[in-house]
Design an enzyme around this catalytic site. Structure first.
Site, PDB file in Angstrom:
ATOM      1  N   HIS A 160      28.097 -16.961   6.281  1.00 56.90           N
ATOM      2  CA  HIS A 160      28.172 -17.671   5.000  1.00 56.90           C
ATOM      3  C   HIS A 160      28.940 -16.810   3.991  1.00 56.90           C
ATOM      4  CE1 HIS A 160      24.769 -20.855   5.406  1.00 56.90           C
ATOM      5  NE2 HIS A 160      25.504 -20.765   6.493  1.00 56.90           N
ATOM      6  N   PRO A 182      10.779 -14.662  -2.141  1.00 55.19           N
ATOM      7  CA  PRO A 182      11.899 -14.897  -1.222  1.00 55.19           C
ATOM      8  C   PRO A 182      13.190 -15.417  -1.865  1.00 55.19           C
ATOM      9  CG  PRO A 182      10.171 -16.541  -0.904  1.00 55.19           C
ATOM     10  CD  PRO A 182       9.633 -15.557  -1.880  1.00 55.19           C
TER      11      PRO A 182
HETATM   12  P1  RFL Z   1       6.024  -8.465   9.121  1.00 58.12           P
HETATM   13  O1  RFL Z   1       7.065  -9.388   9.608  1.00 58.12           O
HETATM   14  O2  RFL Z   1       4.936  -9.029   8.271  1.00 58.12           O
HETATM   15  O3  RFL Z   1       5.397  -7.739  10.398  1.00 58.12           O
HETATM   16  C1  RFL Z   1       4.218  -6.980  10.317  1.00 58.12           C
HETATM   17  C2  RFL Z   1       3.568  -7.051  11.679  1.00 58.12           C
HETATM   18  O4  RFL Z   1       2.418  -6.206  11.709  1.00 58.12           O
HETATM   19  C3  RFL Z   1       1.375  -6.880  12.390  1.00 58.12           C
HETATM   20  N1  RFL Z   1       0.099  -6.281  11.953  1.00 58.12           N
HETATM   21  C4  RFL Z   1      -0.634  -5.431  12.698  1.00 58.12           C
HETATM   22  N2  RFL Z   1      -0.465  -4.965  13.950  1.00 58.12           N
HETATM   23  C5  RFL Z   1      -1.397  -4.118  14.446  1.00 58.12           C
HETATM   24  N3  RFL Z   1      -2.511  -3.749  13.739  1.00 58.12           N
HETATM   25  C6  RFL Z   1      -2.732  -4.218  12.502  1.00 58.12           C
HETATM   26  N4  RFL Z   1      -3.802  -3.846  11.819  1.00 58.12           N
HETATM   27  C7  RFL Z   1      -1.759  -5.083  11.918  1.00 58.12           C
HETATM   28  N5  RFL Z   1      -1.647  -5.725  10.709  1.00 58.12           N
HETATM   29  C8  RFL Z   1      -0.522  -6.426  10.755  1.00 58.12           C
HETATM   30  C9  RFL Z   1       1.570  -8.341  12.001  1.00 58.12           C
HETATM   31  O5  RFL Z   1       0.980  -9.232  12.937  1.00 58.12           O
HETATM   32  C10 RFL Z   1       3.089  -8.447  12.008  1.00 58.12           C
HETATM   33  O6  RFL Z   1       3.604  -8.850  13.238  1.00 58.12           O
HETATM   34  O7  RFL Z   1       6.656  -7.264   8.300  1.00 58.12           O
HETATM   35  P2  RFL Z   1       8.061  -6.475   8.498  1.00 58.12           P
HETATM   36  O8  RFL Z   1       8.290  -6.131   9.937  1.00 58.12           O
HETATM   37  O9  RFL Z   1       8.062  -5.432   7.462  1.00 58.12           O
HETATM   38  O10 RFL Z   1       9.173  -7.596   8.151  1.00 58.12           O
HETATM   39  C11 RFL Z   1       9.282  -8.099   6.828  1.00 58.12           C
HETATM   40  C12 RFL Z   1       9.753  -9.551   6.864  1.00 58.12           C
HETATM   41  O11 RFL Z   1       8.947 -10.290   7.767  1.00 58.12           O
HETATM   42  C13 RFL Z   1       9.707 -10.211   5.466  1.00 58.12           C
HETATM   43  O12 RFL Z   1      10.076  -9.294   4.461  1.00 58.12           O
HETATM   44  C14 RFL Z   1      10.669 -11.421   5.360  1.00 58.12           C
HETATM   45  O13 RFL Z   1      10.248 -12.458   6.203  1.00 58.12           O
HETATM   46  C15 RFL Z   1      10.760 -11.925   3.919  1.00 58.12           C
HETATM   47  N6  RFL Z   1      11.591 -13.130   3.778  1.00 58.12           N
HETATM   48  C16 RFL Z   1      12.979 -13.083   3.747  1.00 58.12           C
HETATM   49  N7  RFL Z   1      13.598 -11.888   3.880  1.00 58.12           N
HETATM   50  C17 RFL Z   1      14.983 -11.838   3.934  1.00 58.12           C
HETATM   51  O14 RFL Z   1      15.516 -10.724   4.040  1.00 58.12           O
HETATM   52  N8  RFL Z   1      15.770 -12.967   3.859  1.00 58.12           N
HETATM   53  C18 RFL Z   1      15.216 -14.193   3.722  1.00 58.12           C
HETATM   54  O15 RFL Z   1      15.942 -15.200   3.725  1.00 58.12           O
HETATM   55  C19 RFL Z   1      13.780 -14.289   3.632  1.00 58.12           C
HETATM   56  N9  RFL Z   1      13.179 -15.469   3.525  1.00 58.12           N
HETATM   57  C20 RFL Z   1      10.992 -14.376   3.681  1.00 58.12           C
HETATM   58  C21 RFL Z   1      11.813 -15.538   3.561  1.00 58.12           C
HETATM   59  C22 RFL Z   1       9.598 -14.496   3.718  1.00 58.12           C
HETATM   60  C23 RFL Z   1       9.032 -15.739   3.628  1.00 58.12           C
HETATM   61  N10 RFL Z   1       7.618 -15.789   3.666  1.00 58.12           N
HETATM   62  C24 RFL Z   1       6.899 -16.493   4.654  1.00 58.12           C
HETATM   63  C25 RFL Z   1       6.859 -14.891   2.845  1.00 58.12           C
HETATM   64  C26 RFL Z   1      11.258 -16.788   3.473  1.00 58.12           C
HETATM   65  C27 RFL Z   1       9.874 -16.892   3.488  1.00 58.12           C
HETATM   66  C28 RFL Z   1       9.328 -18.273   3.368  1.00 58.12           C
HETATM   67  C1  PHB Z   2      15.663 -19.286   4.548  1.00 58.22           C
HETATM   68  O1  PHB Z   2      16.644 -19.786   5.152  1.00 58.22           O
HETATM   69  O2  PHB Z   2      14.514 -19.303   5.008  1.00 58.22           O
HETATM   70  C2  PHB Z   2      15.880 -18.669   3.221  1.00 58.22           C
HETATM   71  C3  PHB Z   2      17.165 -18.472   2.757  1.00 58.22           C
HETATM   72  C4  PHB Z   2      17.382 -17.905   1.511  1.00 58.22           C
HETATM   73  C5  PHB Z   2      16.301 -17.557   0.731  1.00 58.22           C
HETATM   74  C6  PHB Z   2      14.999 -17.717   1.211  1.00 58.22           C
HETATM   75  C7  PHB Z   2      14.790 -18.284   2.453  1.00 58.22           C
HETATM   76  O3  PHB Z   2      16.532 -17.026  -0.497  1.00 58.22           O
END
Ligand code: RFL
Ligand code: PHB
Length: 399
Positions: free
Chosen positions: A72, A293
């Site tokens: 993109h 997010p």
């Molecule tokens: P995660 O993915 O939460 O993984 C943590 C893992 O640890 C496990 N865990 C344990 N395991 C063993 N013992 C325990 N006591 C434990 N406690 C927890 C969990 O089961 C899990 O598997 O963290 P990590 O690896 O730091 O990754 C971070 C990302 O997942 C997060 O920042 C992103 O998803 C945020 N986010 C976005 N980030 C972007 O860079 N671009 C995006 O477009 C974007 N869109 C989003 C998002 C997050 C969203 N939500 C659901 C909050 C969109 C959404 C809707």
């Molecule tokens: C997504 O595709 O899930 C997404 C993209 C951009 C954002 C947040 C979520 O800022």
């Protein structure tokens, strides 16, 4: 069991760290408390910064991303019934982002690690880290119903926002900075082609909306909703009508509608834990910081932390020097706070609070108009969106 680096959490941060350490010849054990199927299907991020893309490629996890990811070169900002494109390469010296879902990044990393890496235990729940300030920290965990101990040279908490590792940093040394926002996102996944070939971020009198995608035939869309919204109150027709109303702009067309295959409500918060390092324990990714997010930063911050940490651990084992490890927290926090600011800025500029004053709405529209009409303001947004320097030694600070 003993390992060099004990990694708690098998999300993107933990899996990528294990992979980078494996490539550097450093062994690790990953403990993940969920099942493989669960971590591979958890719907989350979509946008990868260029540094994230390059890191995944260098880790040998880029093949499917390069085939299936969508490059993109900009986003569409909609407000006041108008649509404005912010083009990234021309504003950032050629940088762009790639749309490739976090679910796919995780699947690629899990498959690689199971084929080539060290132990990756699913349904292994960590309870606590003992001896964080000793040379041999130990993780207590339960796997297959048995309490076990993993001793390590270093422990890395990649265990997300609800993780346990940050508790290993003594309370009197730990500082948390937090902000919650008085609204949530309703996120849906639908079998319908995206309405536009780039992401659309919309400010409207009815609240924020975002039209994203997962592929040329799958849409991912979000609506600002009140906290504690019930999914039952949002049948498919209401979701599509509301997306159409909020995303409408001169010359825009209604969304393509199709079956909604997943939906959830997500609270919005900002959170930082400092420091990200104490003794032999490190925090990376959501375990240390959360962003709303709106700026698409969370996954990218996690990848950048892990890149800095893998480099520091590699230097530690290659030369014996702990200099980069000691600098880890300060190096990461500089980038983390910039992303916290950008994510807060995108969130508060694009969302409307209940009872928001007309004055505040005018300020938002003025700011959006500035971004749409001033290359300087647009460039600031574009640089933050495509990603700022990670903080690696020798990296150009000028982006
Ligand atoms: P995660 O993915 O939460 O993984 C943590 C893992 O640890 C496990 N865990 C344990 N395991 C063993 N013992 C325990 N006591 C434990 N406690 C927890 C969990 O089961 C899990 O598997 O963290 P990590 O690896 O730091 O990754 C971070 C990302 O997942 C997060 O920042 C992103 O998803 C945020 N986010 C976005 N980030 C972007 O860079 N671009 C995006 O477009 C974007 N869109 C989003 C998002 C997050 C969203 N939500 C659901 C909050 C969109 C959404 C809707
Ligand atoms: C997504 O595709 O899930 C997404 C993209 C951009 C954002 C947040 C979520 O800022």
């Amino acid at each position: 069991m003993h390992t060099t680096v004990g990694i708690l959490g098998g999300g993107p941060a933990g899996l990528l760290l294990a992979r980078l350490l494996h490539l550097a010849g450093i062994d690790s054990v990953v403990l993940e408390n969920r099942t493989r199927a669960y971590v591979e299907q958890r719907q989350r991020a979509g946008i990868l910064e260029q540094t994230t893309v390059e890191t995944l490629r260098a880790a040998g996890a880029g093949e499917r991303m390069d085939r299936e990811g969508l490059v993109h070169h900009g986003i569409d900002l909609r407000f006041d019934g108008r649509s404005h494109r912010i083009g990234f390469p021309e504003l950032t010296g050629g940088r762009s982002v790639v749309l490739y879902a976090q679910t796919e990044v995780v699947k690629d990393l899990v498959a690689l690690h199971l084929a080539e890496g060290g132990p990756l235990l699913f349904e292994a729940e960590a309870h606590a880290v003992d001896g964080a300030d000793t040379d041999r920290p130990a993780v207590r965990y339960t796997h297959q119903g048995r309490e076990q101990t993993l001793t390590c040279d270093y422990v890395v908490g990649c265990d997300g926002f609800h993780g346990v590792v940050r508790n290993a940093i003594p309370e009197h040394l730990r500082r948390t900075y937090e902000r919650t926002y008085p609204y949530s996102w309703l996120g849906v996944l639908a079998d319908a082609p995206p309405v536009h070939d780039e992401l659309v971020y919309a400010h409207s009198g009815r609240g924020f909306a975002l039209a994203s995608m997962r592929s040329p035939v799958v849409s991912r869309c979000y609506l600002q909703v009140p906290d504690a919204t019930h999914l039952d109150d949002w049948p498919d027709g209401r979701i599509w009508d509301e997306l159409d109303a909020r995303l409408a702009a001169d010359g825009s067309r209604p969304l393509h509608r199709g079956p909604i295959t997943a939906r959830s409500v997500l609270p919005m918060r900002s959170h930082v834990t400092e420091p990200m390092h104490w003794g032999r324990v490190f925090l990376a990714g959501d375990a240390a910081h959360i962003v709303p997010p709106t700026g698409a930063k969370g996954l990218n911050l996690a990848v950048a932390d892990v890149l800095v940490l893998a480099r520091a651990l590699t230097e530690r084992y290659a030369t014996g020097s702990a200099e980069l490890l000691d600098a880890y927290s300060a190096t990461c926090l500089k980038r983390v706070w910039r992303a916290e600011h950008f994510s807060w800025f995108m969130t508060t500029t694009l969302h409307s609070e209940v009872g928001q004053s007309p004055f505040d709405t005018r300020l938002q529209l003025s700011q959006l108009d500035r971004i749409a009409t001033s290359p300087h303001a647009a460039a600031e947004l574009a640089h933050n969106y495509v990603g700022l320097p990670v903080g690696l030694p020798g990296e150009s600070p000028s982006r």
